[in-house]
Design an enzyme around this catalytic site. Sequence first.
Site, PDB file in Angstrom:
ATOM      1  N   ASP A 128       1.675 -11.515  -4.447  1.00 27.41           N
ATOM      2  CA  ASP A 128       2.668 -10.583  -3.912  1.00 27.41           C
ATOM      3  C   ASP A 128       3.485 -11.289  -2.836  1.00 27.41           C
ATOM      4  OD1 ASP A 128       3.861  -8.079  -2.876  1.00 27.41           O
ATOM      5  OD2 ASP A 128       2.296  -7.095  -4.045  1.00 27.41           O
TER       6      ASP A 128
ATOM      7  N   SER B 125       4.073  -0.145  -8.260  1.00 27.11           N
ATOM      8  CA  SER B 125       3.473  -1.150  -7.370  1.00 27.11           C
ATOM      9  C   SER B 125       2.310  -0.574  -6.589  1.00 27.11           C
ATOM     10  CB  SER B 125       4.494  -1.635  -6.346  1.00 27.11           C
ATOM     11  OG  SER B 125       5.279  -2.649  -6.875  1.00 27.11           O
TER      12      SER B 125
ATOM     13  N   HIS C 205       5.508  -5.295   1.289  1.00 24.53           N
ATOM     14  CA  HIS C 205       4.974  -4.943  -0.037  1.00 24.53           C
ATOM     15  C   HIS C 205       3.553  -5.472  -0.271  1.00 24.53           C
ATOM     16  CE1 HIS C 205       4.880  -5.000  -4.521  1.00 24.53           C
ATOM     17  NE2 HIS C 205       5.640  -3.936  -4.400  1.00 24.53           N
TER      18      HIS C 205
END
Length: 711
Positions: free
Chosen positions: A106, A505, A169
């Site tokens: 990620d 996600s 994220h």
Amino acid sequence: MKQRLSLVHYTMNLYLYYLLKSFFFFFFFFFFFFSLSLSLSLSLLLYLLELTYNNISIMQGMDGVVSVFINENIYHHTTRSWDFMGVLENVERSNIESDVIVGVIDSGIWPESESFQDEGLGPPPTKWKGRCQTSQNFTCNNKIIGAQYFRADGNFSKDEPSPRDTVGHGTHTASIVAGRVVQSASFLGLGEGIARGGVPSARIAVYKSCWSYDGCKFADVLAAFDAAISDGVDIISVSLGNSQIEAVPYFHDPIAIGSFHAMKRGILTSTASGNTGPGLRSLSNYAPWLLTVGAGTIDRKFTTTVQLDNGMVFEGISLNTFDLENKTFPLIYGGDAPDTIFSNSTLSRYCLPDSLNKTLVEGKIVVCDMLLRPDRGLEEVFVDGAAGTIMHFVEPNLYDTALSFPLPASYIRNDDAVHLIAYTRNLTSTPFGRIHKSVEVKDTSAPYVASFSSRGPHPLSPHILKPDLIAPGVDILAAWSPVASVSRVEGDPRSVPYTIASGTSMACPHATAVAAYVKSFHPTWSAAAIRSALMTTALPMSHAKNGEAELSYGSGHINPLKAVKPGLVYDTVEGDYVKFLCSQGLNDINMNRITGDNSSCQGNTTNWDLNYPTIALPTSVGSFSSMFTRTVTNVGSPNSTYNVVVTTPQGQALSIKVQPSLLSFNSLGQKITFTVRVSGTIGMRALISASLVWDDGQHQVRSPIVVFNLS
Ligand SMILES: *[C@@H]1O[C@H](CO)[C@@H](O)[C@H](O)[C@H]1NC(C)=O
Ligand SMILES: *[C@@H]1O[C@H](CO)[C@@H](O)[C@H](O)[C@H]1NC(C)=O
Ligand SMILES: *[C@@H]1O[C@H](CO)[C@@H](O)[C@H](O)[C@H]1NC(C)=O
Ligand SMILES: *[C@@H]1O[C@H](CO)[C@@H](O)[C@H](O)[C@H]1NC(C)=O
Ligand SMILES: *[C@@H]1O[C@H](CO)[C@@H](O)[C@H](O)[C@H]1NC(C)=O
Ligand SMILES: *[C@@H]1O[C@H](CO)[C@@H](O)[C@H](O)[C@H]1NC(C)=O
Ligand SMILES: *[C@@H]1O[C@H](CO)[C@@H](O)[C@H](O)[C@H]1NC(C)=O
Ligand SMILES: *[C@@H]1O[C@H](CO)[C@@H](O)[C@H](O)[C@H]1NC(C)=O
Ligand SMILES: *[C@@H]1O[C@H](CO)[C@@H](O)[C@H](O)[C@H]1NC(C)=O
């Protein structure tokens, strides 16, 4: 940062333009020219787009163009999700949960987050062979046992060479999987509660392949897979995906290739199905050796009340953390406030970049029509100094996901918007309104598939049902990087340790955690066995509540506690996938791009019936009849007898015959093969949902069967 959109010409193109533009700003796209080994920089691409967007087809013309983006489109919550799924804080846990290592590919991690403190955790498990790329002030601990960054071009001009996450994220997804228990976490008061990951004792290995300003590149994603596999991780979580401009062949997809190698070593890769729903064929990450996870809602949502001075009150949806203490502001409709030099009302009603006249909207609440789900929080109204914004979708009405904006904002239903706009545009009155702070409400209809969650059918191999299942991906509270913007708009002043986000996600790491949970009880199970356990125990979903049925939710909603005891599993080995690829017409060269060895199809292109835990039958109008072969492996009780239970919808011409209809096992690991004949007739644009369950009185091993004709 403002650029003039002098090339915006046609409303049709406007839609496309907006779509692409919002992708560029919101997702982290990267384009690759495979043949030339060149990659275009984002700014160059944007430049190209600005110049040529009138002829968008140039995008399709770029041979072999593949992009990778973060599947986080829509933003929502996490704290509540584990309770919602029945994984309470005191749930039964394996005493080797702390030996399970989850690799997260990620945007890196924020190691100082409370979710990653390592109190009470021993040293890394002995099988761990990875490392911590300590750089500047980045260090690992017994929670984050490894962290590396990948950037093949070595260009760190805009981001420091470090596994530190400046995007947010990666921190969010890692804490959903394996965050520690943190008391009273909230997003500036919203969603307050205990934040925790699904496997709070599992270890995290960080592989940073995505960078704050230019996303994730093919080579860096592949390098991350390589490292994760050789480091000894047990499960890999990848909340990234390819763009939907066109379906990407398996051999051009770094996630499909990397995960094939992981699968060979028994490592399951859990991925996000994409955020480009609700349209059909919008999937990414559809290789059959992946776990493909769609997003569903949980029983908590956030509403934001809009109150007009004429007494009207609308319940909107958003994450509004701004408390204006009941202050009211004048209202103005975006279509009535165009910048008359560079724009007109056709553009300004959508509050598109550079379309509004700052003088007219400053200090007011701007009412905007939306063509699409707003991502990245309407930068235009923010930079123009508006006091707030009220939005509604022109079409479709996607009203299930609350987003963060850098200013007070809410979006309301279309039928309410009619009244709001009439009031706002009434020249004989002075329209005023207020936007309240968001509140948390119970959503008793959960779970259902989120509108943004990508739908099947599988774009390349429609007889493989994808997504595999859904997991919570709406309004998830989890850890965040304090340096990352919450709304993704530059200049948003809020710095937070936790935020609420939505997207596949967020669904993917929930499924990753459940896979890790299963692995902690069954360390020797193959990737396919673990996936099968997750799928056959999933909670069935309702076709009536979710229009695209199995094409949107696959096997159903993940059910963590049941997944540990599936009874039977549908196992699949590397050779099965090779035969599958042969049946998809791959030549040996393309095949070996995936397998990394000398596997050969020997001219075998017959249709290979993969031992998948679901059955999909794409067909055309009229009658159909197909035979499927499946093999189950006993992982329940050594001596057990399973009876078949077939469920078909009433009033449909569908027949399902299973041979044999009784499976008798007398040892663990025993395999029995059976066949399923699916026949009947189907009309135009029709989908028939059925199921097959093997039941021994203790375990119900369920496979959805879906027959569809989309033409
Ligand atoms: C607004 O601008 C667009 C793009 O320049 C143009 O196509 C459209 O005709 C204009 N609309 C009006 C009402 O002037
Ligand atoms: C890391 O170190 C750099 C340089 O010393 C500093 O600017 C930055 O604030 C530090 N970051 C954290 C999170 O401590
Ligand atoms: C590094 O990246 C920056 C920002 O994208 C770019 O402007 C610069 O040209 C790149 N440098 C090299 C050597 O590629
Ligand atoms: C805002 O209005 C509500 C009801 O009208 C009232 O209960 C509340 O106290 C007000 N808040 C402030 C800060 O004035
Ligand atoms: C913006 O609005 C103001 C006030 O109505 C007006 O004077 C000005 O010309 C407008 N500017 C543009 C570029 O439309
Ligand atoms: C406009 O506002 C005036 C004054 O409040 C009201 O009498 C009239 O009915 C409104 N018109 C519409 C079309 O709502
Ligand atoms: C593939 O075949 C070539 C030529 O026979 C051989 O040199 C090579 O080692 C093989 N590679 C693998 C991965 O088996
Ligand atoms: C091709 O694959 C099918 C399905 O696995 C198998 O039945 C058949 O024997 C294979 N043929 C050859 C020539 O390998
Ligand atoms: C299973 O059944 C076999 C034969 O019926 C018997 O010998 C064996 O003891 C049984 N095993 C268990 C665990 O009940």
